[in-house]
Design an enzyme around this catalytic site. Structure first.
Site, short mmCIF file in Angstrom:
data_model
loop_
_atom_site.label_atom_id
_atom_site.label_comp_id
_atom_site.label_asym_id
_atom_site.label_seq_id
_atom_site.Cartn_x
_atom_site.Cartn_y
_atom_site.Cartn_z
N HIS A 227 0.83 -1.21 0.00
CA HIS A 227 0.00 0.00 0.00
C HIS A 227 0.87 1.27 0.00
O HIS A 227 0.73 2.13 -0.88
CB HIS A 227 -0.91 -0.02 1.23
N GLU A 228 1.77 1.36 0.97
CA GLU A 228 2.61 2.57 1.04
C GLU A 228 3.55 2.62 -0.16
O GLU A 228 3.85 3.71 -0.66
CB GLU A 228 3.39 2.62 2.35
N HIS B 112 1.70 4.37 -2.84
CA HIS B 112 1.76 5.83 -2.62
C HIS B 112 3.13 6.37 -3.03
O HIS B 112 3.24 7.41 -3.69
CB HIS B 112 1.54 6.15 -1.14
N GLU C 289 -4.81 7.74 -3.16
CA GLU C 289 -5.26 6.46 -2.60
C GLU C 289 -5.48 5.43 -3.71
O GLU C 289 -5.29 4.23 -3.49
CB GLU C 289 -6.53 6.68 -1.78
#
Lengths: 500, 500
Positions: free
Chosen positions: B261-262, B265, B291
C-alpha cells in the site's frame, strides 16, 4: 515583535526553531537520507539559513535589543543574554548575505573537488579551490575585523577571544614539552595492541555502545545513538540530543572511544536547561569547552584505569572470545599506545596535538600570506617529518586527509587541542573536589562527576565566557601545564621511564 | 521577487524547501525522535507552518501571479501552474492566520483528550473537545465558502470538486450493491486464514518488505523503508520519498499489505519529475487519486492471483516453516477473507467501504447540525449494527478508533473509498491497454504496468484535475460500477456463488 524581554525571547526562540530544524536536516543527511536526496537537501538548508540570517539581523530586532539594554534594568542573566545577542547581531551584520551565499557556493564546489582529489590522490585538483577558500577566509577576517592578526578574527568564530598570541604560548609548550615526551616514548619498548584488531560482530558492537551511553548516564529519552560515516553529536534541543558512532568490524577501539567522546559532547547539551532554549544562556559556550567535555570522558576517564576496572569485565562479557585471555593491565596499555603516525583522527592522545599544531602553523602562515596554496603539500610533509618523523606516502595520508579546509573552516583545528588541555585542567580540579572520584569510577559510579560538570560548566550556557568558566571552576584560565603533568605521569608509568 | 515566471517559480520552490523540511520533521517524529523531543518538535512545526502561510499569501506574490496571468502568454503547463497557484492563494487567504493557529491549538488539545479517552474507554472525555473541533470545522466551511452543502467546503480540501451530491450517488451504490454482496458472502462457508497468524521473525519480515519494494520497482536510492506505529508515506521530493511499515510478530498480513500500500503511494511520488519540484505540476493531484495508487497495488495486484503466482514462492522461501504446507489457492482465499468487523483499518476490501460510509454519514449529519456530538456514540453503534451486523463492545472498537476527528480532518474519510473505486476503474483500463498484463504479473514483471501509471497519472501532477485525469485515462469520470463488477466477479469465485 512585542517590545519586551518576552518579545525578545520569542524572536530568539523562533530563530531556534528554524536552527533546530536545520540541525535535523543535517542529522538526517548523515544517517538516513537516501542518496538522491542530496540536491534538495542543500536547497532546504540554504533556504532556512537565509531565513535565519534575515531574522537574526533584522533592524527591528536589533532595535528591540538595544532598547531593552538601554531602557530597562534586568538581572545578571537577562543582561548577559541581551549583551550576547547584541554582540551576535553586530557580528552577523558584518557578513553580508551576498558574502554568506558566495562562500556557501565556494564551499560546496570545494568539497566536491576535495573528494575528487582524494579519489585521484592528486592535491593539484583541490589546490585552486582551496586557494579560493583561503581568499574568502581572508576576506572574511577583514569583514569581521581584528586587532593584531587576521587569523584572530577566524579563531574568534569558534572560540571567542582566542588569539594567535595565546596560541603561540600554548603550542610553544607542545613543542618544548610534548614533542620531546613523544621522542622519549618512541625509544622505549612498544606495547602490544593487536587484540584490539580482531573480528568483532557489528550488532554486538552497537549494543555495547548503547550500554556505554547508559553507563555514562546519557538520557536516551532525550537522545539516541545511530551509525554514521563520521561520528558526531547533533542537538535539536537539550531534550533531543543525538550522537552517532562508527563501527569497524576489525577494530573495537573505534566504537568505544567514538561513543564515549560523542557521549561527552551529548551530556554537555543534555545538561543545558530546556527553559533557556533559544537564548544565549541555552547555548554551549565555545568549541574548546565543548571539546573539553568530550575529551574529559574519552581520555581522562575513558583511557584511565579506574573506570576500566568497572568497564572491562563488561567488555569481556560482550566479547569473551576476544578478551577472555587478555589482562586488564595489557588492555590498559594497548588503549594508550603512543606511536607517531600520519592520520590525525586515529592518533593517540599525545601525538594528536602535534597534528593540530602543524595545521595551526599552516593556517596562520596562509592567513599571513607567508606561504601560498601551491607550497602546502611539501610544507605539510616536511613538518610531519620534522615533528613526528613520518612522511605521507600519498595525499590522503597527508594534506588531503581532513575535511575542514574544504568546508572553509580555518581556525577550527586549535579548539581540538584546547579541549584536551581544558579537560586535563578540569579533571585535576574534579579530583580535588571529589577526593574519592577514582574509587567511585571503579564502581562505575559517574553521577557525582557528571553533576560537577553540570554545575561548573553545562548549566551556564553562554552566561560566562570560556575563560570565566575556567577561572570560576579551577581558579585559573586555560593552563597547559595540567595536561603536561598528566601526560608525563601517565605515559612515564605506562612506558616505564622518568620523563625529562 | 523577480517579476517573471522564474521569480514565481523561485518563490514556490522556497516555500517547497520549507514544506519539505516540515515533511522531514514529521517523518522523524514518527520514526526516530526520542520521546522528550515532542515539545520542541511541535514548536518547530508551528514556526515553519507560519512562515509558509506568510510566504504563500504575501500580497507581493499574489500580485506577481495575477500580473503574469494577465500580461503574459504562456503555454499550457505554465498557465495551469499559475491558475492553480492563484486559486491556492485565494483559498489560503480565506483562512486567516489567527484561525489557523486557533485550530492548531484545538487539534493539539483534542488529540491529547482522544488518547486519554481511549485509555479510559470513555467517549465523554473526548466529546467536548470533539464538539469544539466540529464547531471549528463548521467555521472553516463558512470561511472557505460553498454552494450547496457546508460539507462540500471540507471535502474540497482533500478532493477538489468533490461534493455531497456526488458522494450520495456513490454511497447509494455501496448500500445497494456492496452491502447485499457482503450479506451473501456471510451466508457462505467461511475460508480459513489461521496460517497468516503464526509467529514470524520481525527482522525477516522487514527484509521481506524491502524485497517487496524492490519487486515493485520502488527506487531505494530515492527512498527508504522504516518501521512506525502507523504506516505512512512521506515525501521530501520525488528524489526522497520514504515509506514505513508496521511489523506484528503474529500477523504476516500487516507487513505485506502495508508495504505494498505505502509502496503504491511512494511510486506515485517518485513518478513526479524533480524538474517540477515546488510547482503545482510537481504535486500529487488529490487524496483520492493518491489512494487509488496505493489501492491498485495493494488490492488489484496485491490481493489477486497472478502476481502471487510469482510472489508466493518467495514468501515460502522466506518463511518455510509457516508456508511450506500451504497451497497458493488456500493462501489466496485467506488473504481475501471477507468478514464484517469493527475496525476500519483491518477490514477486508469489501466491508472497508461500509466503514467509510458510516463515517461519511455521521460527518455530513454533524455539519448539517442534524445530530450533536453527544449522540454520536449511540448513532455509531447503531449504524454498525444496521449495515454490518456487529456492535462495538467498547469505544476503542467504535467511536474512538480513528485519529482523524481529533486532528480536525472532517471530509477526509470519503477519499479512501474514492481511491479504491478509482483503482478498480484504472485497473480495468490497464487490462485493456496491456492485454498480457496478468501473464506479465505471473513473471513478476511490473514495469509496463508502472509505466502506464506514470504516463497516465503520475507525471501530470496537478496539471489536470482528478476528474480530467480519469477521463483522459479511462474515458469517463469516477464510476463505481467498475468496483462493483470487480467485487462480484472476484468474491463470487472465491466463495463459490453467483452474486445477485
Amino acid at each position: 515583535m512585542e517590545n519586551t524581554y518576552e518579545g525578545y525571547k520569542n524572536h530568539l526562540q523562533k530563530i531556534a526553531h528554524i536552527n533546530s530544524s536545520i540541525a535535523l536536516l543535517n542529522w538526517d543527511e548523515a544517517v538516513y537520507m537516501p542518496k538522491n536526496g542530496l540536491e534538495i537537501r542543500a536547497c532546504q538548508l540554504s533556504t532556512l539559513c537565509t531565513i535565519v540570517h534575515e531574522l537574526s539581523t533584522s533592524p527591528e530586532f536589533e532595535n528591540l535589543v538595544n532598547h531593552l539594554l538601554e531602557k530597562s534594568s534586568f538581572g545578571f542573566k537577562e543582561t548577559r543574554n541581551l549583551e550576547e545577542t547584541r554582540e551576535a547581531i553586530q557580528e552577523n551584520k558584518k557578513l553580508p548575505l551576498e558574502y554568506v551565499q558566495k562562500a556557501a557556493i565556494a564551499r560546496s564546489e570545494s568539497f566536491k573537488k576535495w573528494e575528487e582529489a582524494r579519489g585521484e590522490e592528486n592535491f593539484q585538483i583541490f589546490a585552486p579551490y582551496l586557494k579560493n577558500i583561503v581568499d574568502l577566509e581572508r576576506e572574511k577576517s577583514e569583514l569581521l575585523g581584528y586587532e593584531e592578526h587576521p587569523y584572530d578574527a577566524l579563531l574568534n568564530l569558534y572560540e571567542k577571544n582566542l588569539t594567535v598570541s595565546k596560541l603561540e604560548n600554548i603550542f610553544s609548550q607542545v613543542k618544548s614539552q610534548i614533542v620531546p615526551l613523544i621522542k622519549q616514548i618512541v625509544h622505549q619498548p612498544q606495547v602490544d595492541d593487536g587484540f584490539l584488531y580482531q573480528n568483532f560482530d557489528g550488532d554486538k558492537q552497537f549494543d555495547f555502545s548503547v550500554d556505554l551511553l547508559k553507563l555514562m548516564k546519557y538520557n536516551l529519552d532525550a537522545g539516541r545513538q545511530d551509525i554514521s560515516t563520521h561520528p558526531f553529536t547533533n542537538h535539536i534541543s537539550s531534550q533531543d540530543v543525538r550522537v552517532t558512532t562508527r563501527i569497524k568490524e576489525n577494530d573495537i577501539a573505534e566504537v568505544i572511544w567514538s561513543t564515549i567522546h560523542e557521549g561527552g559532547h551529548g551530556l554537555y547539551e543534555q545538561g543545558i536547561s530546556i527553559s533557556e532554549y533559544g537564548l544565549p544562556s541555552g547555548e554551549s559556550v565555545s568549541l574548546g569547552i565543548h571539546e573539553s567535555q568530550s575529551r574529559i570522558w574519552e581520555n581522562n576517564l575513558g583511557r584511565a584505569l579506574p573506570w576500566w576496572k568497572f568497564l572491562y569485565p563488561k567488555l569481556q562479557e560482550a566479547f569473551p572470545e576476544q578478551f577472555a585471555e587478555v589482562d586488564l593491565s595489557d588492555f590498559y596499555k594497548a588503549i594508550n599506545k603512543v606511536q607517531p603516525s600520519l592520520i590525525r583522527t586515529s592518533a593517540d592522545e599525545l601525538t594528536y596535538h602535534v597534528h593540530v599544531m602543524i595545521r595551526y602553523e599552516i593556517e596562520k602562515a596562509l592567513l599571513e600570506g607567508e606561504v601560498g596554496v601551491e607550497d602546502l603539500e611539501e610544507l605539510w610533509n616536511q613538518k610531519y617529518m620534522d615533528y613526528l618523523g613520518v612522511r605521507p606516502g600519498k595525499p590522503t595520508e597527508g594534506i588531503l586527509q581532513d575535511i575542514h579546509w574544504s568546508h572553509g573552516s580555518l581556525g577550527y583545528f586549535p579548539t581540538y587541542s584546547l579541549g584536551s588541555f581544558y579537560a586535563a585542567q578540569f579533571y585535576a580540579q574534579a579530583k580535588k573536589e571529589l577526593p574519592d572520584l577514582e574509587s567511585q569510577l571503579e564502581l562505575g559510579e559517574v553521577s557525582n562527576f557528571l553533576a560537577l560538570l553540570r554545575k561548573s560548566i553545562h548549566q551556564h550556557g553562554k552566561l560566562y565566557t570560556a575563560e570565566q568558566l575556567s577561572e570560576r571552576f579551577t581558579g585559573e584560565s586555560l593552563n597547559i601545564k595540567h595536561f603536561v603533568a598528566y601526560a608525563k605521569e601517565k605515559y612515564g608509568a605506562i612506558y616505564g621511564f622518568s620523563p625529562d
